[in-house]
Design a protein around this motif. Structure first.
Motif, PDB file in Angstrom:
ATOM      1  N   PHE A   7       0.832  -1.191   0.000  1.00  0.00           N
ATOM      2  CA  PHE A   7       0.000   0.000   0.000  1.00  0.00           C
ATOM      3  C   PHE A   7       0.869   1.245   0.000  1.00  0.00           C
ATOM      4  CE2 PHE A   7      -3.006  -2.880   2.361  1.00  0.00           C
ATOM      5  CZ  PHE A   7      -3.932  -2.980   1.338  1.00  0.00           C
ATOM      6  N   ALA A   8       0.385   2.281  -0.689  1.00  0.00           N
ATOM      7  CA  ALA A   8       1.049   3.589  -0.705  1.00  0.00           C
ATOM      8  C   ALA A   8      -0.017   4.668  -0.778  1.00  0.00           C
ATOM      9  CB  ALA A   8       1.997   3.708  -1.893  1.00  0.00           C
ATOM     10  N   SER A   9       0.342   5.835  -0.304  1.00  0.00           N
ATOM     11  CA  SER A   9      -0.536   6.991  -0.417  1.00  0.00           C
ATOM     12  C   SER A   9      -0.390   7.569  -1.820  1.00  0.00           C
ATOM     13  CB  SER A   9      -0.117   8.037   0.622  1.00  0.00           C
ATOM     14  OG  SER A   9      -0.713   9.274   0.333  1.00  0.00           O
ATOM     15  N   PRO A  10      -1.488   7.994  -2.448  1.00  0.00           N
ATOM     16  CA  PRO A  10      -1.356   8.629  -3.767  1.00  0.00           C
ATOM     17  C   PRO A  10      -0.462   9.872  -3.729  1.00  0.00           C
ATOM     18  CG  PRO A  10      -3.663   8.138  -3.304  1.00  0.00           C
ATOM     19  CD  PRO A  10      -2.885   7.874  -2.039  1.00  0.00           C
ATOM     20  N   GLN A  11      -0.368  10.545  -2.573  1.00  0.00           N
ATOM     21  CA  GLN A  11       0.478  11.732  -2.446  1.00  0.00           C
ATOM     22  C   GLN A  11       1.963  11.391  -2.307  1.00  0.00           C
ATOM     23  OE1 GLN A  11      -2.283  11.205  -0.409  1.00  0.00           O
ATOM     24  NE2 GLN A  11      -3.620  12.493  -1.659  1.00  0.00           N
ATOM     25  N   ASP A  12       2.284  10.150  -1.936  1.00  0.00           N
ATOM     26  CA  ASP A  12       3.680   9.727  -1.765  1.00  0.00           C
ATOM     27  C   ASP A  12       3.816   8.277  -2.210  1.00  0.00           C
ATOM     28  OD1 ASP A  12       6.322   9.405  -1.103  1.00  0.00           O
ATOM     29  OD2 ASP A  12       6.028   9.606   1.056  1.00  0.00           O
ATOM     30  N   PRO A  13       3.768   8.017  -3.518  1.00  0.00           N
ATOM     31  CA  PRO A  13       3.737   6.641  -4.027  1.00  0.00           C
ATOM     32  C   PRO A  13       5.030   5.849  -3.859  1.00  0.00           C
ATOM     33  CG  PRO A  13       3.821   8.197  -5.836  1.00  0.00           C
ATOM     34  CD  PRO A  13       3.661   9.006  -4.583  1.00  0.00           C
ATOM     35  N   THR A  14       6.106   6.470  -3.394  1.00  0.00           N
ATOM     36  CA  THR A  14       7.361   5.738  -3.207  1.00  0.00           C
ATOM     37  C   THR A  14       7.546   5.233  -1.779  1.00  0.00           C
ATOM     38  OG1 THR A  14       8.599   7.755  -2.736  1.00  0.00           O
ATOM     39  CG2 THR A  14       8.490   7.053  -5.042  1.00  0.00           C
ATOM     40  N   THR A  15       6.617   5.574  -0.882  1.00  0.00           N
ATOM     41  CA  THR A  15       6.697   5.148   0.514  1.00  0.00           C
ATOM     42  C   THR A  15       5.635   4.090   0.786  1.00  0.00           C
ATOM     43  OG1 THR A  15       7.532   7.293   1.213  1.00  0.00           O
ATOM     44  CG2 THR A  15       6.556   5.917   2.917  1.00  0.00           C
ATOM     45  N   ALA A  16       6.056   2.915   1.260  1.00  0.00           N
ATOM     46  CA  ALA A  16       5.115   1.860   1.630  1.00  0.00           C
ATOM     47  C   ALA A  16       4.411   2.262   2.918  1.00  0.00           C
ATOM     48  CB  ALA A  16       5.849   0.539   1.829  1.00  0.00           C
ATOM     49  N   VAL A  17       3.108   2.021   2.969  1.00  0.00           N
ATOM     50  CA  VAL A  17       2.325   2.310   4.169  1.00  0.00           C
ATOM     51  C   VAL A  17       2.055   0.979   4.862  1.00  0.00           C
ATOM     52  CG1 VAL A  17       0.191   3.258   5.085  1.00  0.00           C
ATOM     53  CG2 VAL A  17       1.325   4.384   3.169  1.00  0.00           C
ATOM     54  N   CYS A  18       2.526   0.844   6.091  1.00  0.00           N
ATOM     55  CA  CYS A  18       2.440  -0.406   6.837  1.00  0.00           C
ATOM     56  C   CYS A  18       1.151  -0.453   7.648  1.00  0.00           C
ATOM     57  CB  CYS A  18       3.639  -0.546   7.769  1.00  0.00           C
ATOM     58  SG  CYS A  18       5.216  -0.467   6.892  1.00  0.00           S
ATOM     59  N   VAL A  19       0.401  -1.536   7.457  1.00  0.00           N
ATOM     60  CA  VAL A  19      -0.876  -1.742   8.132  1.00  0.00           C
ATOM     61  C   VAL A  19      -0.675  -2.826   9.185  1.00  0.00           C
ATOM     62  CG1 VAL A  19      -3.267  -2.445   7.780  1.00  0.00           C
ATOM     63  CG2 VAL A  19      -2.099  -1.109   6.025  1.00  0.00           C
ATOM     64  N   LEU A  20      -1.168  -2.595  10.395  1.00  0.00           N
ATOM     65  CA  LEU A  20      -1.036  -3.581  11.471  1.00  0.00           C
ATOM     66  C   LEU A  20      -2.050  -4.711  11.306  1.00  0.00           C
ATOM     67  CD1 LEU A  20      -0.611  -1.236  14.555  1.00  0.00           C
ATOM     68  CD2 LEU A  20       1.147  -2.626  13.459  1.00  0.00           C
ATOM     69  N   PRO A  21      -1.677  -5.938  11.667  1.00  0.00           N
ATOM     70  CA  PRO A  21      -2.641  -7.033  11.658  1.00  0.00           C
ATOM     71  C   PRO A  21      -3.851  -6.678  12.527  1.00  0.00           C
ATOM     72  CG  PRO A  21      -0.433  -7.885  11.962  1.00  0.00           C
ATOM     73  CD  PRO A  21      -0.340  -6.383  12.077  1.00  0.00           C
ATOM     74  N   GLY A  22      -5.031  -7.023  12.031  1.00  0.00           N
ATOM     75  CA  GLY A  22      -6.264  -6.715  12.736  1.00  0.00           C
ATOM     76  C   GLY A  22      -6.912  -5.425  12.276  1.00  0.00           C
ATOM     77  N   THR A  23      -6.228  -4.665  11.424  1.00  0.00           N
ATOM     78  CA  THR A  23      -6.775  -3.416  10.908  1.00  0.00           C
ATOM     79  C   THR A  23      -7.907  -3.702   9.936  1.00  0.00           C
ATOM     80  OG1 THR A  23      -4.645  -2.294  11.116  1.00  0.00           O
ATOM     81  CG2 THR A  23      -6.234  -1.314   9.605  1.00  0.00           C
ATOM     82  N   GLU A  24      -9.032  -3.011  10.111  1.00  0.00           N
ATOM     83  CA  GLU A  24     -10.138  -3.145   9.155  1.00  0.00           C
ATOM     84  C   GLU A  24      -9.920  -2.143   8.035  1.00  0.00           C
ATOM     85  OE1 GLU A  24     -14.972  -3.417   8.839  1.00  0.00           O
ATOM     86  OE2 GLU A  24     -14.085  -2.748  10.713  1.00  0.00           O
ATOM     87  N   LEU A  25     -10.028  -2.626   6.811  1.00  0.00           N
ATOM     88  CA  LEU A  25      -9.843  -1.794   5.626  1.00  0.00           C
ATOM     89  C   LEU A  25     -11.173  -1.648   4.907  1.00  0.00           C
ATOM     90  CD1 LEU A  25      -6.630  -3.576   4.324  1.00  0.00           C
ATOM     91  CD2 LEU A  25      -6.729  -1.441   5.594  1.00  0.00           C
ATOM     92  N   ALA A  26     -11.466  -0.458   4.409  1.00  0.00           N
ATOM     93  CA  ALA A  26     -12.665  -0.211   3.623  1.00  0.00           C
ATOM     94  C   ALA A  26     -12.230   0.195   2.217  1.00  0.00           C
ATOM     95  CB  ALA A  26     -13.495   0.896   4.256  1.00  0.00           C
ATOM     96  N   PHE A  27     -12.937  -0.314   1.222  1.00  0.00           N
ATOM     97  CA  PHE A  27     -12.592  -0.076  -0.173  1.00  0.00           C
ATOM     98  C   PHE A  27     -13.698   0.711  -0.866  1.00  0.00           C
ATOM     99  CE2 PHE A  27     -10.475  -3.826   1.341  1.00  0.00           C
ATOM    100  CZ  PHE A  27      -9.184  -3.691   0.864  1.00  0.00           C
ATOM    101  N   ASP A  28     -13.317   1.533  -1.842  1.00  0.00           N
ATOM    102  CA  ASP A  28     -14.282   2.339  -2.591  1.00  0.00           C
ATOM    103  C   ASP A  28     -15.106   1.503  -3.563  1.00  0.00           C
ATOM    104  OD1 ASP A  28     -13.424   4.657  -1.361  1.00  0.00           O
ATOM    105  OD2 ASP A  28     -12.037   5.188  -2.964  1.00  0.00           O
ATOM    106  N   ALA A  29     -14.574   0.351  -3.952  1.00  0.00           N
ATOM    107  CA  ALA A  29     -15.233  -0.485  -4.956  1.00  0.00           C
ATOM    108  C   ALA A  29     -14.896  -1.945  -4.665  1.00  0.00           C
ATOM    109  CB  ALA A  29     -14.731  -0.095  -6.345  1.00  0.00           C
ATOM    110  N   PRO A  30     -15.617  -2.891  -5.282  1.00  0.00           N
ATOM    111  CA  PRO A  30     -15.242  -4.298  -5.116  1.00  0.00           C
ATOM    112  C   PRO A  30     -13.765  -4.493  -5.476  1.00  0.00           C
ATOM    113  CG  PRO A  30     -17.365  -4.141  -6.171  1.00  0.00           C
ATOM    114  CD  PRO A  30     -16.808  -2.740  -6.102  1.00  0.00           C
TER     115      PRO A  30
END
Length: 96
Positions: free
Chosen positions: A32-55
């Motif tokens: 995962f990366a932020s659209p504002q900083d696509p070269t930095t990986a964004v680390c998500v902790l186990p157990g984090t709930e993610l919501a998506f804009d589309a299937p």
């Protein structure tokens, strides 16, 4: 998310409300990366709930996953050189 396959990529912890995209970091894996900083990986902790804009489109699948939320999990932690990241989707009243 940010185990061995992204250890040579600049990273930061996820923040509640982050808008993220999947990104190929050129390490043989995606993350995962932020659209504002696509070269930095964004680390998500186990157990984090993610919501998506589309299937969610899954590589190799015929149709997208018909869910807009998932829980981030890590699997096979005892196997060092293996991808550990997984998304757990709710199927009716259970997760799979």
């Amino acid at each position: 998310m940010c185990d061995y396959s992204l250890m040579h990529v600049r990273s930061r912890a996820a923040i509640v409300g982050d808008k993220l995209e999947t990104k190929n970091f050129g390490t043989g894996t995606r993350g995962f990366a932020s659209p504002q900083d696509p070269t930095t990986a964004v680390c998500v902790l186990p157990g984090t709930e993610l919501a998506f804009d589309a299937p969610i489109a899954v590589s190799g699948a015929v149709e997208p996953v018909p869910h807009k939320t998932a829980i981030f999990r890590q699997v096979n932690r005892e196997q060092l050189h293996m991808h550990h990241d997984a998304l757990e989707f709710r199927m009716d009243d259970r997760f799979c």
